[in-house]
Design a protein around this motif. Structure first.
Motif, PDB file in Angstrom:
ATOM      1  N   VAL A 111       8.161 -11.870  -1.064  1.00 47.61           N
ATOM      2  CA  VAL A 111       6.894 -12.769  -1.263  1.00 47.61           C
ATOM      3  C   VAL A 111       5.495 -11.917  -1.125  1.00 47.61           C
ATOM      4  O   VAL A 111       4.935 -12.166  -1.850  1.00 47.61           O
ATOM      5  CB  VAL A 111       7.113 -14.302  -0.364  1.00 47.61           C
ATOM      6  CG1 VAL A 111       5.974 -15.092  -0.667  1.00 47.61           C
ATOM      7  CG2 VAL A 111       8.253 -14.995  -0.827  1.00 47.61           C
ATOM      8  N   GLU A 112       5.781 -11.255   0.030  1.00 47.79           N
ATOM      9  CA  GLU A 112       4.335 -10.690   0.431  1.00 47.79           C
ATOM     10  C   GLU A 112       3.971  -9.437  -0.833  1.00 47.79           C
ATOM     11  O   GLU A 112       2.961  -9.541  -1.109  1.00 47.79           O
ATOM     12  CB  GLU A 112       4.473  -9.802   1.606  1.00 47.79           C
ATOM     13  CG  GLU A 112       4.242 -10.837   2.981  1.00 47.79           C
ATOM     14  CD  GLU A 112       4.342 -10.166   4.190  1.00 47.79           C
ATOM     15  OE1 GLU A 112       4.803  -9.013   4.399  1.00 47.79           O
ATOM     16  OE2 GLU A 112       3.844 -10.825   5.326  1.00 47.79           O
ATOM     17  N   ARG A 113       5.199  -8.738  -1.200  1.00 48.09           N
ATOM     18  CA  ARG A 113       5.178  -7.682  -2.093  1.00 48.09           C
ATOM     19  C   ARG A 113       4.273  -8.363  -3.248  1.00 48.09           C
ATOM     20  O   ARG A 113       3.490  -7.677  -4.093  1.00 48.09           O
ATOM     21  CB  ARG A 113       6.322  -7.128  -2.594  1.00 48.09           C
ATOM     22  CG  ARG A 113       6.164  -5.765  -1.566  1.00 48.09           C
ATOM     23  CD  ARG A 113       7.144  -4.940  -2.396  1.00 48.09           C
ATOM     24  NE  ARG A 113       8.511  -5.551  -2.467  1.00 48.09           N
ATOM     25  CZ  ARG A 113       9.507  -5.307  -1.401  1.00 48.09           C
ATOM     26  NH1 ARG A 113       9.103  -4.846  -0.300  1.00 48.09           N
ATOM     27  NH2 ARG A 113      10.616  -5.840  -1.790  1.00 48.09           N
ATOM     28  N   ARG A 114       4.870  -9.679  -3.746  1.00 43.76           N
ATOM     29  CA  ARG A 114       4.283 -10.214  -5.107  1.00 43.76           C
ATOM     30  C   ARG A 114       3.014 -10.680  -4.852  1.00 43.76           C
ATOM     31  O   ARG A 114       2.073 -10.434  -5.577  1.00 43.76           O
ATOM     32  CB  ARG A 114       4.993 -11.346  -5.527  1.00 43.76           C
ATOM     33  CG  ARG A 114       6.255 -10.693  -6.284  1.00 43.76           C
ATOM     34  CD  ARG A 114       6.900 -12.000  -7.035  1.00 43.76           C
ATOM     35  NE  ARG A 114       6.098 -12.755  -8.100  1.00 43.76           N
ATOM     36  CZ  ARG A 114       5.955 -12.391  -9.162  1.00 43.76           C
ATOM     37  NH1 ARG A 114       6.785 -11.194  -9.899  1.00 43.76           N
ATOM     38  NH2 ARG A 114       5.208 -12.719 -10.291  1.00 43.76           N
ATOM     39  N   ALA A 115       2.636 -11.619  -3.834  1.00 45.84           N
ATOM     40  CA  ALA A 115       1.546 -12.314  -3.639  1.00 45.84           C
ATOM     41  C   ALA A 115       0.322 -11.283  -3.071  1.00 45.84           C
ATOM     42  O   ALA A 115      -0.780 -11.715  -3.389  1.00 45.84           O
ATOM     43  CB  ALA A 115       1.780 -13.505  -2.424  1.00 45.84           C
ATOM     44  N   LEU A 116       0.670 -10.463  -2.311  1.00 44.77           N
ATOM     45  CA  LEU A 116      -0.302  -9.479  -1.819  1.00 44.77           C
ATOM     46  C   LEU A 116      -0.238  -8.279  -2.608  1.00 44.77           C
ATOM     47  O   LEU A 116      -0.710  -7.381  -1.989  1.00 44.77           O
ATOM     48  CB  LEU A 116      -0.165  -9.307  -0.387  1.00 44.77           C
ATOM     49  CG  LEU A 116       0.019 -10.503   0.558  1.00 44.77           C
ATOM     50  CD1 LEU A 116      -0.089 -10.306   1.953  1.00 44.77           C
ATOM     51  CD2 LEU A 116      -1.226 -11.410   0.255  1.00 44.77           C
ATOM     52  N   ALA A 117      -0.096  -8.100  -3.917  1.00 44.20           N
ATOM     53  CA  ALA A 117      -0.200  -6.911  -4.675  1.00 44.20           C
ATOM     54  C   ALA A 117      -1.332  -6.131  -4.529  1.00 44.20           C
ATOM     55  O   ALA A 117      -1.503  -5.188  -4.758  1.00 44.20           O
ATOM     56  CB  ALA A 117       0.160  -7.257  -6.084  1.00 44.20           C
ATOM     57  N   TRP A 118      -2.511  -7.018  -4.486  1.00 48.33           N
ATOM     58  CA  TRP A 118      -3.802  -6.642  -4.210  1.00 48.33           C
ATOM     59  C   TRP A 118      -4.058  -5.564  -3.097  1.00 48.33           C
ATOM     60  O   TRP A 118      -4.900  -4.480  -3.385  1.00 48.33           O
ATOM     61  CB  TRP A 118      -4.894  -7.587  -4.363  1.00 48.33           C
ATOM     62  CG  TRP A 118      -4.705  -8.510  -3.171  1.00 48.33           C
ATOM     63  CD1 TRP A 118      -4.119  -9.716  -3.321  1.00 48.33           C
ATOM     64  CD2 TRP A 118      -5.472  -8.504  -1.975  1.00 48.33           C
ATOM     65  NE1 TRP A 118      -4.180 -10.483  -2.093  1.00 48.33           N
ATOM     66  CE2 TRP A 118      -4.907  -9.681  -1.405  1.00 48.33           C
ATOM     67  CE3 TRP A 118      -6.202  -7.620  -1.419  1.00 48.33           C
ATOM     68  CZ2 TRP A 118      -5.541 -10.066   0.013  1.00 48.33           C
ATOM     69  CZ3 TRP A 118      -6.733  -7.991   0.066  1.00 48.33           C
ATOM     70  CH2 TRP A 118      -6.362  -9.291   0.730  1.00 48.33           C
ATOM     71  N   ARG A 119      -3.228  -5.792  -2.079  1.00 49.18           N
ATOM     72  CA  ARG A 119      -3.515  -4.912  -0.918  1.00 49.18           C
ATOM     73  C   ARG A 119      -2.832  -3.572  -1.208  1.00 49.18           C
ATOM     74  O   ARG A 119      -3.069  -2.420  -0.416  1.00 49.18           O
ATOM     75  CB  ARG A 119      -2.757  -5.390   0.405  1.00 49.18           C
ATOM     76  CG  ARG A 119      -3.670  -6.599   0.664  1.00 49.18           C
ATOM     77  CD  ARG A 119      -3.580  -6.949   2.262  1.00 49.18           C
ATOM     78  NE  ARG A 119      -2.270  -7.020   2.519  1.00 49.18           N
ATOM     79  CZ  ARG A 119      -1.990  -7.505   3.768  1.00 49.18           C
ATOM     80  NH1 ARG A 119      -2.845  -7.844   4.613  1.00 49.18           N
ATOM     81  NH2 ARG A 119      -0.872  -7.816   4.259  1.00 49.18           N
ATOM     82  N   ARG A 120      -1.701  -3.552  -2.049  1.00 46.96           N
ATOM     83  CA  ARG A 120      -1.156  -2.042  -2.338  1.00 46.96           C
ATOM     84  C   ARG A 120      -2.133  -1.203  -2.895  1.00 46.96           C
ATOM     85  O   ARG A 120      -2.160   0.079  -2.718  1.00 46.96           O
ATOM     86  CB  ARG A 120      -0.070  -2.176  -3.326  1.00 46.96           C
ATOM     87  CG  ARG A 120       1.349  -2.289  -2.672  1.00 46.96           C
ATOM     88  CD  ARG A 120       2.401  -2.475  -3.435  1.00 46.96           C
ATOM     89  NE  ARG A 120       2.333  -3.521  -4.519  1.00 46.96           N
ATOM     90  CZ  ARG A 120       3.065  -3.863  -5.323  1.00 46.96           C
ATOM     91  NH1 ARG A 120       3.876  -2.834  -5.823  1.00 46.96           N
ATOM     92  NH2 ARG A 120       2.933  -5.081  -6.376  1.00 46.96           N
ATOM     93  N   GLY A 121      -3.197  -1.725  -3.416  1.00 49.68           N
ATOM     94  CA  GLY A 121      -4.374  -0.801  -3.832  1.00 49.68           C
ATOM     95  C   GLY A 121      -4.833   0.280  -2.686  1.00 49.68           C
ATOM     96  O   GLY A 121      -5.408   1.120  -2.833  1.00 49.68           O
TER      97      GLY A 121
END
Lengths: 285, 238
Positions: A271-281
């Motif tokens: 869920v985190e990977r999907r919902a917080l995709a912006w942080r992977r930047g």
């Protein structure tokens, strides 16, 4: 997810210093590196299991410790007879009910306290006071109040998960950068938009931390709730096994507990990977 | 009291204090439509307080504020929402059809068309600030409020950003209030430079130089000296 802080990012300095490496070769190299890494990680586990097996076979661990092979065999028997599935189903249902009640309550209370000053004044002080009480100490009281049936078990799980979620929702909301709220307001975003576009997305990382903690508490509460007066569930399974000195079955249930914890953690991570995709930047562009 | 003006800014008797400290003391300020005004002052002189009042961000500011309807603010930090794609940040709070097309058009003007789908955290400081400018542009502001927008940029990026602002202003002609502590920046961009000291507008300097302006123009040097001494910086030190 683990990053070796002391090591430079893999590959970066080498390719920066040396001549340019073709992308395809770089990818292949990265793939073989990650394979090697996985193998290295698994090898530790394999060594532990092998040592356990050898120790048990040699009789070094005493008669009350089964070998991994015996545990696997016991697991096979429990699966085959349907006992494991039936009891696991009962336990999962308890956890799901408890989570449904507790997470909703934690979320609603956290939102009320985080978004409105009035909500904070009304909600925060009592919740903080009750939070100081270890919720597992409520078992005797709940048995008196709700009997030994499902209600007392589900209640225990529900009460346990309220607090970790509440605290993280509340602090997540309060931790949102005030300057972002101000600039969104100056962009003409209304009150509702501020909550859905700025406050909640900003609080989401912290809320998911709360969800993770809450799931951990839920499993812990399940273990305790099923320890007394149960006639079904994986806690019942482990109690039965203890009475008949079947340590192999005790181990099976312990492994099941571990796997359940692992599974829910992986779920939240997904869920985190999907919902917080912006942080992977921050990590990979 | 805030009145909606259709053009320009007309402020009378703007006051604001924090506790016993009076930061703005009955300030009068006019900005003509399309005029570029720079506001200078020492740190803590109330520059940003004045800007926030004009942006409608300070409900406790007292005085008569005549302001245009469409205002946009660009801050020292870009203040983009990290969880929204660049183009969504640009049209944040804007309503109407074809939002994406409008966002992309604004991003094209600041040279960032290709980053419309990017996450803000992948942008450099200069790029983020240009997105913030696009976010202001898309609102077609009659008043553009710039609160030290280049303060956090490195020298080279700052020069490019100043050039971009000059171009955008020439193209769209909003009234601009630029808060800055950089005397050269004020003289490069503004029609008029105001000095804020002790809560009042202490000095007003008309910058009557042809654009684009050169830092070594003799009039530029003279104005610079005047502004610096107004800011209390000794001439000998610079």
């Amino acid at each position: 997810m683990s990053v070796d802080v002391l090591d430079p990012p893999a590959g970066a300095p080498a390719s920066a210093a040396g001549p340019p490496v073709p992308a395809a070769r770089r990818r292949a190299a990265a793939r073989s590196r990650s394979l090697a890494r996985t193998a290295r990680r698994l090898s530790g586990l394999v060594i532990v299991l092998a040592a356990w097996q050898a120790g048990a076979s040699a009789g070094l661990l005493g008669s009350t410790t089964p070998s991994p092979a015996q545990v696997v065999a016991a697991a096979g028997r429990l699966v085959e007879s349907g006992e494991l599935a039936a009891n696991l189903g009962v336990s999962l249902l308890r956890v799901l009910k408890g989570l449904a009640i507790g997470l909703s309550a934690g979320l609603v209370l956290g939102l009320a306290a985080g978004l409105a000053r009035l909500g904070e004044d009304l909600v925060d002080a009592p919740v903080q006071a009750v939070r100081m009480l270890p919720h597992l100490a409520l078992v005797p009281l709940f048995i008196i109040w709700f009997g030994i049936g499902e209600t007392s078990k589900v209640s225990l799980i529900a009460v346990g998960v309220v607090f970790p979620l509440y605290i993280n929702v509340f602090h997540g909301i309060r931790g949102v950068d005030e300057r972002l709220v101000e600039s969104a307001r100056s962009c003409g975003v209304g009150r509702f938009g501020l909550i859905t576009k700025v406050v909640l997305p900003g609080a989401l990382p912290q809320i998911l931390v709360g969800l993770r903690q809450a799931l951990g508490v839920a499993w812990l509460s399940l273990v305790v709730a099923e320890q007394s007066a149960t006639s079904a569930g994986i806690g019942y399974l482990i109690n039965q096994a203890t009475q008949f000195m079947r340590t192999d079955e005790v181990f099976v249930v312990l492994v099941v507990y571990a796997l359940l914890g692992l599974a829910t953690d992986l779920l939240v991570r997904a869920v985190e990977r999907r919902a917080l995709a912006w942080r992977r930047g921050l990590v990979a562009r | 009291m805030t009145v909606t003006l259709h053009e320009g800014v007309r402020v009378r008797g703007l006051s604001r204090s924090f506790g016993d400290r009076t930061v703005l003391d009955r300030v009068d300020l006019d900005i003509a439509p399309g005029e570029f005004v720079a506001l200078l002052g020492a740190s803590g002189s109330g520059k940003s307080t004045l800007l926030r009042a004009l942006g409608g961000l300070d409900p406790q500011a007292g005085g008569d504020l005549g302001l245009p309807d469409r205002k946009a603010v660009v801050y020292q930090e870009h203040r983009l929402l990290p969880w929204a794609r660049v183009w969504k940040n640009v049209v944040l709070g804007v309503k109407g059809p074809d939002l994406k097309a409008r966002a992309v058009a604004a991003l094209t003007e600041v040279g960032l068309k290709d980053r419309a789908e990017a996450w803000p955290l992948t942008l450099s400081g200069g790029e983020s600030q240009r997105v913030a400018l696009a976010r202001a542009l898309v609102r077609t502001p009659q008043l553009l409020l710039l609160d030290e927008p280049f303060g956090a940029l490195d020298a080279l990026t700052r020069m490019k950003a100043q050039e971009l602002v000059a171009d955008l202003w020439a193209e769209h002609r909003p009234a601009v209030l630029l808060v800055t502590h950089d005397v050269e920046e004020a003289l490069l961009l503004a029609d008029r430079a105001l000095l804020l000291a002790d809560g009042r507008l202490a000095e007003e300097i008309t910058v009557d130089l042809p654009r684009p302006r050169a830092l070594d123009h003799p009039d530029f040097v003279a104005l610079r000296r005047r502004l610096l001494s107004g800011l209390g910086v000794e001439k000998e030190n610079r």
